[in-house]
Design a protein around this motif. Structure first.
Motif, PDB file in Angstrom:
ATOM      1  N   ASP A  47       0.805  -1.223   0.000  1.00 20.41           N
ATOM      2  CA  ASP A  47       0.000   0.000   0.000  1.00 20.41           C
ATOM      3  C   ASP A  47       0.841   1.278   0.000  1.00 20.41           C
ATOM      4  O   ASP A  47       0.305   2.378  -0.133  1.00 20.41           O
ATOM      5  N   ARG A  48       2.166   1.152   0.147  1.00 18.59           N
ATOM      6  CA  ARG A  48       3.043   2.327   0.022  1.00 18.59           C
ATOM      7  C   ARG A  48       3.369   2.624  -1.442  1.00 18.59           C
ATOM      8  O   ARG A  48       3.823   3.727  -1.769  1.00 18.59           O
ATOM      9  N   ILE A  49       3.168   1.627  -2.306  1.00 19.59           N
ATOM     10  CA  ILE A  49       3.640   1.717  -3.683  1.00 19.59           C
ATOM     11  C   ILE A  49       2.522   2.207  -4.607  1.00 19.59           C
ATOM     12  O   ILE A  49       1.402   1.696  -4.562  1.00 19.59           O
ATOM     13  N   ILE A  50       2.859   3.191  -5.427  1.00 17.61           N
ATOM     14  CA  ILE A  50       1.931   3.706  -6.442  1.00 17.61           C
ATOM     15  C   ILE A  50       2.516   3.388  -7.814  1.00 17.61           C
ATOM     16  O   ILE A  50       3.671   3.727  -8.100  1.00 17.61           O
ATOM     17  N   LEU A  51       1.719   2.715  -8.641  1.00 18.62           N
ATOM     18  CA  LEU A  51       2.186   2.336  -9.971  1.00 18.62           C
ATOM     19  C   LEU A  51       1.903   3.437 -10.982  1.00 18.62           C
ATOM     20  O   LEU A  51       0.777   3.917 -11.097  1.00 18.62           O
ATOM     21  N   GLU A  52       2.935   3.832 -11.704  1.00 19.47           N
ATOM     22  CA  GLU A  52       2.768   4.651 -12.903  1.00 19.47           C
ATOM     23  C   GLU A  52       3.238   3.763 -14.048  1.00 19.47           C
ATOM     24  O   GLU A  52       4.439   3.642 -14.302  1.00 19.47           O
ATOM     25  N   ASN A  53       2.306   3.130 -14.734  1.00 22.03           N
ATOM     26  CA  ASN A  53       2.672   2.086 -15.696  1.00 22.03           C
ATOM     27  C   ASN A  53       2.216   2.386 -17.124  1.00 22.03           C
ATOM     28  O   ASN A  53       1.891   1.486 -17.890  1.00 22.03           O
ATOM     29  N   LYS A  54       2.202   3.680 -17.476  1.00 21.25           N
ATOM     30  CA  LYS A  54       1.817   4.059 -18.830  1.00 21.25           C
ATOM     31  C   LYS A  54       2.936   4.765 -19.611  1.00 21.25           C
ATOM     32  O   LYS A  54       2.852   4.908 -20.820  1.00 21.25           O
ATOM     33  N   SER A  55       3.972   5.220 -18.933  1.00 26.75           N
ATOM     34  CA  SER A  55       5.000   6.032 -19.594  1.00 26.75           C
ATOM     35  C   SER A  55       5.919   5.181 -20.471  1.00 26.75           C
ATOM     36  O   SER A  55       6.172   4.015 -20.180  1.00 26.75           O
ATOM     37  N   THR A  56       6.409   5.810 -21.545  1.00 20.64           N
ATOM     38  CA  THR A  56       7.312   5.131 -22.470  1.00 20.64           C
ATOM     39  C   THR A  56       8.689   5.785 -22.525  1.00 20.64           C
ATOM     40  O   THR A  56       9.580   5.270 -23.191  1.00 20.64           O
ATOM     41  N   ASP A  57       8.855   6.923 -21.850  1.00 18.03           N
ATOM     42  CA  ASP A  57      10.150   7.605 -21.836  1.00 18.03           C
ATOM     43  C   ASP A  57      10.193   8.569 -20.663  1.00 18.03           C
ATOM     44  O   ASP A  57       9.243   8.644 -19.875  1.00 18.03           O
ATOM     45  N   THR A  58      11.294   9.321 -20.544  1.00 13.50           N
ATOM     46  CA  THR A  58      11.488  10.194 -19.384  1.00 13.50           C
ATOM     47  C   THR A  58      10.447  11.301 -19.321  1.00 13.50           C
ATOM     48  O   THR A  58       9.960  11.650 -18.235  1.00 13.50           O
ATOM     49  N   VAL A  59      10.104  11.871 -20.461  1.00  9.68           N
ATOM     50  CA  VAL A  59       9.096  12.934 -20.483  1.00  9.68           C
ATOM     51  C   VAL A  59       7.779  12.413 -19.938  1.00  9.68           C
ATOM     52  O   VAL A  59       7.120  13.076 -19.118  1.00  9.68           O
ATOM     53  N   GLU A  60       7.383  11.234 -20.362  1.00 11.83           N
ATOM     54  CA  GLU A  60       6.126  10.674 -19.866  1.00 11.83           C
ATOM     55  C   GLU A  60       6.251  10.211 -18.427  1.00 11.83           C
ATOM     56  O   GLU A  60       5.275  10.272 -17.663  1.00 11.83           O
ATOM     57  N   ASN A  61       7.430   9.748 -18.005  1.00 11.96           N
ATOM     58  CA  ASN A  61       7.658   9.493 -16.566  1.00 11.96           C
ATOM     59  C   ASN A  61       7.228  10.713 -15.759  1.00 11.96           C
ATOM     60  O   ASN A  61       6.520  10.611 -14.747  1.00 11.96           O
TER      61      ASN A  61
END
Length: 380
Positions: A272-286
């Motif tokens: 529950d501490r972890i948040i997924l950002e799993n859509k980015s394809t490069d640093t800008v989208e990160n």
């Protein structure tokens, strides 16, 4: 009818193969990928409508940008007489052919210049921007790109001329970019930390760990594991901090964020501490997609974790993304960033040095994050 069938097949191929976010793409077999490349490499005939030939070149450029392909086949069937050294050679020459077919289309010229920048062909890119400005002297983006890339290679005279022109075109917008550049230059000189900073906030703080391309079998490579080790050291020292894992390109059905989350949990970090950002394809989208999550969580203080060779670019785009979201939501930008790096240099002294090539890439991604697409209408 034969041509129509070919176009429909190409459209289907590209629809499937460019869906980089989907787990379906990760399951595509090697034979299927080979067939896709053959379809993209189909010779373009002069009896096809000009608009369709242009679209075919654009599709080819974007396919190779994302996936690469059979360079020798492209060299033999499409770009006869031109020696190709890598996938960006295919991208560049595809846009060159498209520009020949429609020399009036400035977006094609912008795309060509961007590919030249990726390959560090800065003088050629500056020449392409000059062509755009010869046709459209008041073009803000062309003046801006020409100016910042001139600055990156140390041509301050051309940079000052571009800034002067930008102020004549739109003084407010020009000053906004000068502020962005001032922030970026301060980031470039920022001290890199190999250990968790002291006295980070005990609440409203997040650790953002940036992804790194997975191996073909979905396993994590050394740079990503080392970033995670740096991140977990902070997480243990600041147990109230959320952890955002950022990276969306899948391999074998698993994204970078999924792999990172799984690894952290095996090391004792609560899910529950972890948040997924799993859509980015490069640093800008990160930066863009992680910042949306920071906004949602109300997080004001962020520690970015990545490789030392990557951190200045990351800090630049996260600052820009935070400024954008603040503006979007009608408030002042007040997010603070610290950093911790995995040292991928022989020493911290070497890591603190910044090359012209790195500055070029930092400026490129600053511009992309600010809303100027690298390939207008095709790819941020």
């Amino acid at each position: 009818m034969k041509y129509l069938n070919k176009k429909l097949a190409l459209a289907l191929v590209l629809t499937i193969s460019t869906a980089t976010f989907s787990t379906a793409y990760a399951a595509v077999s090697e034979p299927t990928m080979a067939a896709n490349t053959e379809t993209v490499n189909t010779a373009i005939k002069n009896d096809e409508p000009t608009s369709d030939r242009i679209e075919h070149y654009k599709e080819m450029a974007m396919y190779y940008y994302w996936h690469g392909g059979d360079i020798k086949q492209a060299e033999k069937e499409i770009f006869k007489g031109i020696t190709l050294k890598g996938k960006y050679d295919v991208v560049e020459n595809a846009f060159k052919e498209a520009v020949l077919l429609d020399p009036y289309d400035l977006d094609l010229k912008f795309s060509l210049a961007s590919t030249q920048i990726i390959q560090k062909k800065t003088s050629e890119a500056l020449g392409t921007y000059e062509q755009i400005l010869n046709l459209d002297p008041e073009n803000f983006n062309a003046n801006l790109l020409q100016g910042l890339y001139s600055k990156a290679i140390g041509d301050n005279s051309s940079y000052k001329n571009s800034i002067s022109k930008l102020k004549q075109i739109d003084s407010k917008k020009a000053n906004e970019y000068l502020q962005k550049l001032e922030t970026t230059d301060s980031v470039i000189n920022e001290k890199l930390n190999t250990a968790p900073p002291a006295n980070l906030p005990q609440k409203d703080h997040a650790i953002v760990i940036l992804g790194y391309a997975l191996a073909e079998d979905g396993s994590m490579k050394e740079p990503l594991i080392e970033r995670l080790k740096a991140g977990i050291a902070i997480a243990k020292q600041y147990p109230n901090s959320k952890i955002i894992v950022s990276g969306g390109v899948p391999k074998q059905g698993i994204t970078e964020a999924d792999a990172m989350s799984n690894w952290l949990q095996t090391q004792g970090i609560e899910k529950d501490r972890i948040i997924l950002e799993n859509k980015s394809t490069d640093t800008v989208e990160n930066a863009l997609f992680s910042t949306e999550k920071l906004e949602k969580e109300g997080i004001k203080d962020v520690t970015l974790v990545t490789s030392a060779s990557h951190i200045r670019r990351a800090l630049t785009v996260f600052n820009e993304a935070s400024d954008f979201y603040a503006k979007l939501n009608g408030k002042n930008s007040d997010r603070d960033f610290t950093n911790v790096v995995y040292l991928d240099y022989p020493s911290i002294e070497e890591a603190q040095k910044v090359s012209k090539d790195e500055i070029l890439v930092i400026y490129r991604d600053l511009l992309r994050t600010s809303g100027i697409w690298q390939y207008p209408g095709l790819q941020r």
